[in-house]
Design a protein around this motif. Sequence first.
Motif, PDB file in Angstrom:
ATOM      1  N   ASP A  68       8.840  40.248 -42.143  1.00 30.66           N
ATOM      2  CA  ASP A  68      10.701  39.295 -42.213  1.00 30.66           C
ATOM      3  C   ASP A  68      11.797  39.479 -41.607  1.00 30.66           C
ATOM      4  O   ASP A  68      11.882  39.733 -42.952  1.00 30.66           O
ATOM      5  CB  ASP A  68      10.207  38.534 -43.623  1.00 30.66           C
ATOM      6  CG  ASP A  68      11.042  36.899 -44.180  1.00 30.66           C
ATOM      7  OD1 ASP A  68      12.014  37.132 -43.173  1.00 30.66           O
ATOM      8  OD2 ASP A  68      10.630  36.725 -45.248  1.00 30.66           O
ATOM      9  N   THR A 100      15.317  39.355 -40.467  1.00 32.61           N
ATOM     10  CA  THR A 100      16.497  38.570 -40.190  1.00 32.61           C
ATOM     11  C   THR A 100      16.937  38.534 -38.998  1.00 32.61           C
ATOM     12  O   THR A 100      16.466  39.859 -37.966  1.00 32.61           O
ATOM     13  CB  THR A 100      17.942  38.665 -41.338  1.00 32.61           C
ATOM     14  OG1 THR A 100      18.317  40.210 -41.450  1.00 32.61           O
ATOM     15  CG2 THR A 100      17.497  38.549 -42.765  1.00 32.61           C
ATOM     16  N   ILE A 145       7.855  39.167 -35.204  1.00 33.57           N
ATOM     17  CA  ILE A 145       9.200  39.002 -36.558  1.00 33.57           C
ATOM     18  C   ILE A 145       8.541  37.274 -36.886  1.00 33.57           C
ATOM     19  O   ILE A 145       8.022  36.531 -36.408  1.00 33.57           O
ATOM     20  CB  ILE A 145      10.487  38.778 -35.892  1.00 33.57           C
ATOM     21  CG1 ILE A 145      11.467  40.470 -35.774  1.00 33.57           C
ATOM     22  CG2 ILE A 145      11.203  37.239 -37.019  1.00 33.57           C
ATOM     23  CD1 ILE A 145      11.312  40.616 -34.322  1.00 33.57           C
ATOM     24  N   ASP A 146       8.174  37.430 -38.029  1.00 32.63           N
ATOM     25  CA  ASP A 146       7.774  36.212 -39.137  1.00 32.63           C
ATOM     26  C   ASP A 146       7.887  36.211 -40.205  1.00 32.63           C
ATOM     27  O   ASP A 146       7.891  37.107 -40.956  1.00 32.63           O
ATOM     28  CB  ASP A 146       6.077  36.039 -39.061  1.00 32.63           C
ATOM     29  CG  ASP A 146       4.794  35.594 -40.094  1.00 32.63           C
ATOM     30  OD1 ASP A 146       5.602  34.070 -39.944  1.00 32.63           O
ATOM     31  OD2 ASP A 146       3.920  35.775 -40.246  1.00 32.63           O
ATOM     32  N   ARG A 147       8.693  35.225 -40.946  1.00 29.98           N
ATOM     33  CA  ARG A 147       9.568  34.974 -41.840  1.00 29.98           C
ATOM     34  C   ARG A 147       8.992  33.760 -42.007  1.00 29.98           C
ATOM     35  O   ARG A 147       9.582  33.114 -43.267  1.00 29.98           O
ATOM     36  CB  ARG A 147      10.285  34.096 -41.255  1.00 29.98           C
ATOM     37  CG  ARG A 147      11.606  35.374 -40.494  1.00 29.98           C
ATOM     38  CD  ARG A 147      13.312  34.430 -39.663  1.00 29.98           C
ATOM     39  NE  ARG A 147      13.651  35.649 -38.719  1.00 29.98           N
ATOM     40  CZ  ARG A 147      14.664  35.450 -38.335  1.00 29.98           C
ATOM     41  NH1 ARG A 147      14.982  34.618 -37.598  1.00 29.98           N
ATOM     42  NH2 ARG A 147      15.324  36.650 -37.515  1.00 29.98           N
ATOM     43  N   ASP A 173       7.499  30.556 -41.692  1.00 25.18           N
ATOM     44  CA  ASP A 173       7.798  28.968 -41.817  1.00 25.18           C
ATOM     45  C   ASP A 173       7.203  28.961 -40.296  1.00 25.18           C
ATOM     46  O   ASP A 173       7.564  27.822 -39.703  1.00 25.18           O
ATOM     47  CB  ASP A 173       9.401  29.069 -41.119  1.00 25.18           C
ATOM     48  CG  ASP A 173       9.855  29.772 -39.220  1.00 25.18           C
ATOM     49  OD1 ASP A 173       8.481  30.845 -38.970  1.00 25.18           O
ATOM     50  OD2 ASP A 173      10.790  29.618 -39.789  1.00 25.18           O
TER      51      ASP A 173
END
Length: 333
Positions: free
Chosen positions: A210, A212, A236-238, A240
């Motif tokens: 996660d 930015t 990249i895994d946020r 959502d």
Amino acid sequence: MMPSHFTAASAAVPSAASDTSAAAISTDSAQSAHCADPAGHPVATESALYERKPGYIPRVAAVHDMCGYGKCSLTAAIPILSAAGCDVCPVPTGLFSAHTHYQTFTFEDTTDMLTGYLDAWQAEGVELDAVYSGFLGNARQVQIIQRIWHDYPTALRIVDPVMGDGGVLYATYDNALCAAMGELADGAQVLTPNLTEAAILTGTPYHGQDLTDGQVHELIEALLALGAQSVVLKGIDRGDGALRNFVANAHDGADNAMQIAHEKLPFMAHGTGDAFASSLCGAIMAGRTLSQAAQIAGRFVHDAMVDTQRQPHHDERGVNFELELHEMTALLG
């Protein structure tokens, strides 16, 4: 040197089969792979890395290990690149009976045979259009790849720096091999690390998946500073429901990275990193730009994963891509 915050996996000799950073993705909801400045104007200058001539079959040296059972490395690269209309020339960095998710497997290091192997290529006048490298057995094999680069100076250089995933190093990787893998970043025309591998290469802490946009750009800047001409930063895994890959090149810089977001599926599969890198390479050799190739690779892996969940023992065996090879063949239309 290997950063001290990384730990080695418990398996004795892991292969690329456990790379899941590019897994579970779909291009159905992919964002546009265009870069824009704060005013919304496109600024990236992206062109195809390889010009495919009609009727010509490009030759790609695939420098990977070979697993007899399990879906990874050369057992992924050979059929995927072949479907994309490439003549695949394997350079085996090791021979596994099965990938290392299994409890029992054998491993043979092929390093000592590779000098004579490549000498024979030179004696026969073998020609190459690209060199695509992945899992390596030891630090000496980096010199083997550099030798191929020297022997074929006009060949496109695609480096998948297979070293670990999820903040964990593969057990065969030590300080020497991590440092040597960094040497391949310098000279790579395309570098495709996941977040674990990017942290190792740049000597920075692994902060999980996660990140930015600012953190992503800092990491890409550090990768480009190593000498890579372009980077595909994966996974990249946020939280959502999407996975994001970022594509950048040295000309436009990290601030102009192209973000390609895909829907995340609710399961993972072994070997997806190799399937992603192999289909990315195939799309590049079909004349696509790097961002186009990243979208194509994402769609291919997603569709393969949909097929995979229907197959017996897929949790161990890994991603099944055979039914989706037509997507790679369609690139030649």
